[in-house]
Design a protein around this motif. Sequence first.
Motif, PDB file in Angstrom:
ATOM      1  N   TRP A 106      89.727 -28.338   2.748  1.00  0.00           N
ATOM      2  CA  TRP A 106      88.738 -29.340   3.153  1.00  0.00           C
ATOM      3  C   TRP A 106      88.285 -30.176   1.957  1.00  0.00           C
ATOM      4  CZ3 TRP A 106      83.458 -29.299   1.544  1.00  0.00           C
ATOM      5  CH2 TRP A 106      82.718 -30.365   2.073  1.00  0.00           C
ATOM      6  N   LYS A 107      88.046 -29.547   0.817  1.00  0.00           N
ATOM      7  CA  LYS A 107      87.591 -30.276  -0.367  1.00  0.00           C
ATOM      8  C   LYS A 107      88.613 -31.325  -0.792  1.00  0.00           C
ATOM      9  CE  LYS A 107      84.710 -26.501  -2.112  1.00  0.00           C
ATOM     10  NZ  LYS A 107      84.591 -25.423  -3.123  1.00  0.00           N
ATOM     11  N   ARG A 108      89.890 -30.987  -0.690  1.00  0.00           N
ATOM     12  CA  ARG A 108      90.945 -31.939  -1.066  1.00  0.00           C
ATOM     13  C   ARG A 108      90.941 -33.136  -0.116  1.00  0.00           C
ATOM     14  NH1 ARG A 108      96.234 -31.844   0.626  1.00  0.00           N
ATOM     15  NH2 ARG A 108      96.024 -29.718   1.410  1.00  0.00           N
ATOM     16  N   HIS A 109      90.859 -32.875   1.167  1.00  0.00           N
ATOM     17  CA  HIS A 109      90.816 -33.963   2.154  1.00  0.00           C
ATOM     18  C   HIS A 109      89.529 -34.781   1.989  1.00  0.00           C
ATOM     19  CE1 HIS A 109      94.160 -33.127   5.111  1.00  0.00           C
ATOM     20  NE2 HIS A 109      94.201 -32.038   4.354  1.00  0.00           N
ATOM     21  N   ARG A 110      88.420 -34.097   1.768  1.00  0.00           N
ATOM     22  CA  ARG A 110      87.132 -34.786   1.688  1.00  0.00           C
ATOM     23  C   ARG A 110      87.068 -35.705   0.467  1.00  0.00           C
ATOM     24  NH1 ARG A 110      82.381 -34.795   5.238  1.00  0.00           N
ATOM     25  NH2 ARG A 110      80.884 -36.013   4.060  1.00  0.00           N
ATOM     26  N   ARG A 111      87.670 -35.285  -0.659  1.00  0.00           N
ATOM     27  CA  ARG A 111      87.654 -36.150  -1.858  1.00  0.00           C
ATOM     28  C   ARG A 111      88.341 -37.472  -1.573  1.00  0.00           C
ATOM     29  NH1 ARG A 111      88.466 -31.329  -4.833  1.00  0.00           N
ATOM     30  NH2 ARG A 111      90.736 -31.626  -4.845  1.00  0.00           N
TER      31      ARG A 111
END
Length: 478
Positions: free
Chosen positions: A124-129
């Motif tokens: 999720w953090k990768r997509h959210r960035r």
Amino acid sequence: MIFWTFLIIIAILQITHYKINSKTPDAFKNIHTITLFNRIFMIITKQGYDKLYFSHKQYFEKDGIVKQRIRGKWYCLVTDPAIAKELLLKPDVYPKMSIEKLFPNSLFAEYLGTNVAFSNGDVWKRHRRVCNSAFKSLPLHLFAETGLKMINTLETIDNKPVEIKNFMQRYAFDVLGKVAFGFDFNSIGNPNSVYITAFDEVQKTIFNPLSLIFPIDRVPIIRQQRLKKVNKLNNIFNEIINEKYKALAAGKSQGDLLENMLNACDNQMLSDSELRYNLALFMLAGHETSAIALATTLYLLSTYKNVQEKAREEVLRILGDDLIPSADQHRSLKYLNMIIQENLRLYPPAPALIFRELTENIKIKDTVIPAGTPIELFLYGIHHSPKLWNNPEEFLPERFEKNDYADSENYSWLAFGAGTRTCLGNNFSLIEQRIALCLLLRKYEISLAPNSIHKNGLKIHTQMLLPYPLDLIFKRKD
């Protein structure tokens, strides 16, 4: 024959209900049940989440929780704001359920894949960035371009009934195309374009209520037919991505979201398939919800003429000769923003949030819900609770005058969720709504068509709170 078939179905459902309840785990014994019969009856009669809430209101208000069994698993539907706060502020303890867990081997899971809304942890953090970078600076000129196109189309049908639900769907679809993808779907000009037709077919397929309750996607002949529709839309997404790559290679820039995402992906943070899954999500979440919000707001303005006049006065006073509000003017439209917030309270387009899965036990009053249980926050119930709102069924924009609810800690207004998983598209939707409403209010007096089925209250259906056909009249002001 139909009568006897109906009786047999009822008998089967009653037997199923008895067998399910006889095996209910002790943890769920005292929680009120929304039965399979209830849900199927709602689907057949096209009842929306409003009817679900009012049919079981005493349990939502007394216990803050009800349960239902879907595809062999118990799920809980929660309206307790304290639990809402707990779930939303601790996403690592209460992560979102993956689509594959919710609906294994379904076309819904295959269509949306791994995306920013349904992922957790490092994924999720990768997509959210990447998505944060894309949504950081929204291109107002692309919103304005589509808004003016909408007004030009409306000019040709002055003072005649307009089915506003469909019209706002086409407007929102074109806004999404321009602002998110830099692509002209032209659904305002051509309601039967290949793009909106493909999207509508997929939406009806993956959101078929029976498919979400029963795993009919696993039937080979049904799956094959539906997969053709999904692949048709996936090909359109691939076309959009490829066209954007070509435009960037040629040095052409529009500042749309897809362009910003591709620029943020220079270090391969997202693959092309992950980009496509997020585009599918944006189209699903960013098109229908904004269209419903605009349709219900315009209905309320047509019904509450004093509110409409006050909003029009504010728009004319703040914008002057400008057609489209600037960034500063968006913030200055205080009464219009109150109207938008109150509409999102009364008719939240997403009346329930994505399921969270408990990684540890959680106590709701005297009931301990065991780890592993999926929990869904029922926003419609929270937004209509008399414990949280005075006169909850009344349209009162002034209740947001001090912004006490939208920024409060009591979690009584959750139109875009809260915490680190707040909806990515909240500003996108609010800008889209303000621009459309400013353009319409300054130019037209909005009225409900005579003999409308909505004259004594908005009639809605399906889980998305979609209004039944809603005719409004836009009379050009002098």
